[in-house]
Each structure stands twice: as C-alpha cells, then as structure tokens.
Write a protein that holds these residues in place. Sequence first.
Motif, mmCIF file in Angstrom:
data_model
loop_
_atom_site.group_PDB
_atom_site.id
_atom_site.type_symbol
_atom_site.label_atom_id
_atom_site.label_comp_id
_atom_site.label_asym_id
_atom_site.label_seq_id
_atom_site.Cartn_x
_atom_site.Cartn_y
_atom_site.Cartn_z
ATOM 1 N N ASP A 1 0.900 -0.475 -0.242
ATOM 2 C CA ASP A 1 0.010 0.265 0.519
ATOM 3 C C ASP A 1 0.605 0.341 -0.413
ATOM 4 O OD1 ASP A 1 -2.754 -0.869 -0.184
ATOM 5 O OD2 ASP A 1 -3.044 -1.076 2.304
ATOM 6 N N SER A 2 2.173 1.136 0.849
ATOM 7 C CA SER A 2 2.540 2.434 0.740
ATOM 8 C C SER A 2 3.475 2.354 -0.709
ATOM 9 C CB SER A 2 3.993 2.332 1.738
ATOM 10 O OG SER A 2 3.176 1.939 3.385
ATOM 11 N N ALA A 3 3.850 1.633 -1.339
ATOM 12 C CA ALA A 3 4.203 1.229 -2.539
ATOM 13 C C ALA A 3 3.713 2.369 -3.360
ATOM 14 C CB ALA A 3 5.203 0.225 -3.132
ATOM 15 N N ARG A 4 2.515 1.903 -3.447
ATOM 16 C CA ARG A 4 1.340 2.109 -4.661
ATOM 17 C C ARG A 4 1.106 3.575 -3.881
ATOM 18 N NH1 ARG A 4 -3.353 3.897 -3.451
ATOM 19 N NH2 ARG A 4 -3.402 2.324 -1.379
ATOM 20 N N SER B 1 1.761 6.469 -6.672
ATOM 21 C CA SER B 1 0.925 7.550 -7.957
ATOM 22 C C SER B 1 0.944 9.014 -7.404
ATOM 23 C CB SER B 1 -0.541 6.233 -7.027
ATOM 24 O OG SER B 1 -1.034 7.078 -5.384
ATOM 25 N N ALA B 2 1.544 9.367 -6.311
ATOM 26 C CA ALA B 2 1.921 10.775 -5.888
ATOM 27 C C ALA B 2 2.668 11.191 -6.956
ATOM 28 C CB ALA B 2 3.199 10.891 -4.711
ATOM 29 N N SER B 3 2.325 12.835 -7.605
ATOM 30 C CA SER B 3 2.529 13.421 -8.057
ATOM 31 C C SER B 3 5.014 13.536 -8.280
ATOM 32 C CB SER B 3 2.383 15.269 -7.920
ATOM 33 O OG SER B 3 2.767 15.710 -7.161
ATOM 34 N N ARG B 4 5.405 13.574 -8.544
ATOM 35 C CA ARG B 4 6.571 13.891 -9.017
ATOM 36 C C ARG B 4 7.164 14.936 -7.695
ATOM 37 N NH1 ARG B 4 10.338 11.355 -7.697
ATOM 38 N NH2 ARG B 4 12.712 12.159 -7.188
#
Length: 85
Positions: free
Chosen positions: A13-16, A20-23
């Motif tokens: 979940d943390s990796a996802r 998925s976060a902006s750069r």
Amino acid sequence: MATEQITLQIDADSARIFKSASRDDQEKLELLLGVLFKEYARSDADSLKSTMDNVARKARQRGLTEDILESGTSWTSSALPPSQH
C-alpha cells in the motif's frame, strides 16, 4: 546536495501511494525520509527503542494487534495518535 539512490522494502500500500504521488510530492517524501534517517542517526539506540515501544503501546491501545501486523492488513489513520491525524 548530493543524493544517492537506495532500495527499501515497504508494504504494498505504501509503495502504491508513493508511486501514484506527483513527482513533486515524491521529492517531498524523499526529503522527509532523509530527515527521519538523520534524526535516527542523532538518537541513541535506547531512545529509538523507547520511541518504538511507545508507538507500539499506543498502537495496541488502538486495536492494532500482532495478527494484523503479520497479515499485512491496512492500518487506518484512526489507529494513529491524535497528534498524527
């Protein structure tokens, strides 16, 4: 500031969330991790253990059990101490 790439094992979940976060947000999270690592380096082993024990105690009080940890079940923010919401 010089940077170096490292590899960390984290839950899916943390990796996802990170992926998925902006750069821009990824860079902020990387800076935050850097601060945490520096804080860790400044602390002694006893204070780190004390902090971890305190977090574990609060998590248990809020219903996080060893079974949940071992199962990899998501842990919601309702289990966090109020100051961390």
